[in-house]
Design an enzyme around this catalytic site. Structure first.
Site, PDB file in Angstrom:
ATOM      1  N   LYS A   1     -12.065 -31.537  18.184  1.00  0.00           N
ATOM      2  CA  LYS A   1     -11.606 -30.307  17.527  1.00  0.00           C
ATOM      3  C   LYS A   1     -10.157 -30.009  17.918  1.00  0.00           C
ATOM      4  O   LYS A   1      -9.626 -30.596  18.866  1.00  0.00           O
ATOM      5  CB  LYS A   1     -12.505 -29.150  17.963  1.00  0.00           C
ATOM      6  CG  LYS A   1     -12.460 -28.870  19.465  1.00  0.00           C
ATOM      7  CD  LYS A   1     -13.558 -27.916  19.908  1.00  0.00           C
ATOM      8  CE  LYS A   1     -13.487 -27.680  21.421  1.00  0.00           C
ATOM      9  NZ  LYS A   1     -14.624 -26.875  21.899  1.00  0.00           N
TER      10      LYS A   1
ATOM     11  N   TYR B 160      18.038 -15.895  28.840  1.00  0.00           N
ATOM     12  CA  TYR B 160      17.888 -14.450  28.587  1.00  0.00           C
ATOM     13  C   TYR B 160      17.580 -13.667  29.863  1.00  0.00           C
ATOM     14  O   TYR B 160      16.720 -14.047  30.650  1.00  0.00           O
ATOM     15  CB  TYR B 160      16.730 -14.211  27.616  1.00  0.00           C
ATOM     16  CG  TYR B 160      16.946 -14.732  26.214  1.00  0.00           C
ATOM     17  CD1 TYR B 160      18.072 -14.385  25.468  1.00  0.00           C
ATOM     18  CD2 TYR B 160      16.005 -15.567  25.633  1.00  0.00           C
ATOM     19  CE1 TYR B 160      18.240 -14.865  24.170  1.00  0.00           C
ATOM     20  CE2 TYR B 160      16.159 -16.045  24.343  1.00  0.00           C
ATOM     21  CZ  TYR B 160      17.295 -15.688  23.620  1.00  0.00           C
ATOM     22  OH  TYR B 160      17.454 -16.170  22.345  1.00  0.00           O
TER      23      TYR B 160
HETATM   24  C1  LIG Z   1     -15.193 -27.599  22.937  1.00  0.00           C
HETATM   25  C2  LIG Z   1     -16.622 -27.839  23.040  1.00  0.00           C
HETATM   26  C3  LIG Z   1     -17.137 -28.935  23.764  1.00  0.00           C
HETATM   27  C4  LIG Z   1     -16.265 -29.803  24.646  1.00  0.00           C
HETATM   28  O1  LIG Z   1     -15.995 -29.092  25.846  1.00  0.00           O
HETATM   29  P1  LIG Z   1     -15.123 -29.736  27.002  1.00  0.00           P
HETATM   30  O2  LIG Z   1     -15.192 -28.746  28.111  1.00  0.00           O
HETATM   31  O3  LIG Z   1     -13.738 -29.885  26.466  1.00  0.00           O
HETATM   32  O4  LIG Z   1     -15.734 -31.034  27.337  1.00  0.00           O
HETATM   33  C5  LIG Z   1     -18.489 -29.184  23.707  1.00  0.00           C
HETATM   34  N1  LIG Z   1     -19.305 -28.393  22.973  1.00  0.00           N
HETATM   35  C6  LIG Z   1     -18.846 -27.307  22.298  1.00  0.00           C
HETATM   36  C7  LIG Z   1     -19.792 -26.455  21.551  1.00  0.00           C
HETATM   37  C8  LIG Z   1     -17.510 -26.994  22.322  1.00  0.00           C
HETATM   38  O5  LIG Z   1     -17.065 -25.912  21.667  1.00  0.00           O
END
Ligand SMILES: *Cc1c(COP(=O)(O)O)cnc(C)c1O
Length: 385
Positions: free
Chosen positions: A36, A268
């Site tokens: 994702k 800045y």
């Molecule tokens: C993002 C996510 C993962 C992966 O989590 P990590 O801590 O990056 O391994 C797994 N399951 C769900 C539902 C997630 O949203």
């Protein structure tokens, strides 16, 4: 010369190797690489292909657009998508054979309607809130949701293939909530099976649980951050302790190097003032590119770490939208065009995403996912066919 003065260099071989290491750790469970958020900033499609080459048999994404992008790129592996609101293009999802998470009555009705429209049964994973208090159907409402889904299954409109949930405290493996959530999860799986589902996969583990808690592996693990070589539990161990290698190196070419006198205010608000005559370098990356403004430096303390030649420097003065300044030191050998590294795999003593996370009080996840869209991703390293 590169047409853009900064880049995130992604080592696809590291992604494949990391998945191989996770696969070894997860025993009989399959690996769903979570890609994702543009593969945590690493580039969705190349990263997904590298993860599959490393032995992942599933891909997981939050958004439907991400799932459709994988299919559009020709990825045929099983994909699960789980975050959408009413009115989402679920018929498209079902048509391209992407599995869908369902956690509410409205979602069940929309998925079934989508399957009817598409003329293809929807493959559903029931998401249960076992205690995270975020997504997922409450256990008390599970039976009612199953009535809708099992009626549709009887009509050939859907197949309930999975039950899944997410842990609240996986980064603290012995935490009592983990056992509690597992117990609720086991009960939910039994409920779904009793309703008539023949489950292909039960899944609960993120990276932290994959690496530290074999009891949470079930049929499938869902690592994300560890696929990209970062530790989900830096207080328990760095990437190397888990056989992982950070895949992203964020680097930039100095856009200007110049001498300034002592007492010269930098950036800045002049939060940094040169203590002596020195040479400064301009790094063409700023908060629009994901450099946290909280990583600004002050008179007392440099900000976010940057590797220059063999030296570890830090951001001098405020992080701007497009740039930051480094105090390179008097007579520093750097010239405009020389490359500096903001974070990488750390093997040469250079800074890592974990170091940046420490400076701003966040987690490495936020450092890599926030690298801005205008920073080109350069993919290197072979992906075995
Ligand atoms: C993002 C996510 C993962 C992966 O989590 P990590 O801590 O990056 O391994 C797994 N399951 C769900 C539902 C997630 O949203």
């Amino acid at each position: 010369m590169s047409p853009y003065p900064a880049r995130a260099v992604i080592d696809l071989g590291a992604i494949s190797d990391n998945v191989r290491a996770l696969d070894d750790r997860s025993g009989a469970a399959q690996v769903m690489a979570v890609v994702k958020a543009d593969a945590y900033g690493h580039g969705l499609v190349p990263s997904a292909l590298a993860a599959l080459a490393g032995g992942a048999t599933w891909l997981g994404v939050a958004q439907i657009t991400e799932a459709l992008a994988l299919r559009a790129a020709g990825v045929t592996a099983p994909v699960l998508t789980w975050l959408y609101a009413p009115g989402a293009p679920l018929a498209e999802v079902v048509t391209v054979g992407v599995d869908v998470s369902v956690a509410a009555g409205w979602a069940a009705h929309e998925v079934v309607a989508a399957a009817r429209a598409a003329g293809v049964p929807a493959r559903v994973h029931v998401k249960v809130d076992t205690g995270l208090g975020r997504g997922g159907v409450m256990p008390a409402d599970l039976e009612e949701l199953l009535e809708v889904l099992m009626a549709a299954q009887a009509e050939g409109l859907c197949v309930v293939v999975g039950v899944w949930s997410h842990l609240a405290w996986a980064d603290a493996p012995a935490h009592p909530t983990v056992l509690q959530q597992a117990a609720v999860f086991d009960e939910a799986c039994r409920t779904v099976e009793r309703a008539g589902a023949r489950l292909e996969v039960r899944h609960l583990a993120n990276s932290a649980a994959t690496l530290t808690d074999p009891a949470m592996h079930y049929d499938l693990v869902r690592p994300g951050i560890s696929v990209f070589g970062l530790s989900p539990v830096p207080e328990l161990g760095g990437p190397a302790d888990f056989g992982l290698r950070p895949a992203m190196r964020l680097e930039a070419d100095l856009a200007l190097v110049k001498d300034v006198p002592a007492g010269h205010g930098i950036s800045y608000g002049h939060d940094y003032v040169t203590p002596a005559a020195t040479r400064v370098g301009l790094v063409p990356l700023g908060y629009a590119d994901g450099i946290p403004r909280h990583a600004s430096g002050t008179r007392e303390r440099w900000g976010g770490p940057v590797q220059v030649g063999g030296r570890r420097l830090g951001v001098a003065g405020r992080v701007c939208m497009d740039q930051v300044v480094l105090d390179l030191g008097a007579d520093a050998p750097e010239r405009a065009g020389d490359t500096v590294v903001l974070f990488g795999d750390g093997t040469d003593g250079g800074p890592t995403a974990h170091d940046w996370a420490d400076v701003v009080g966040t987690i490495s996840y936020e450092i890599v996912t926030r690298v801005g869209a205008r920073v080109p991703r350069t993919h290197v390293g072979a992906v075995a066919p």
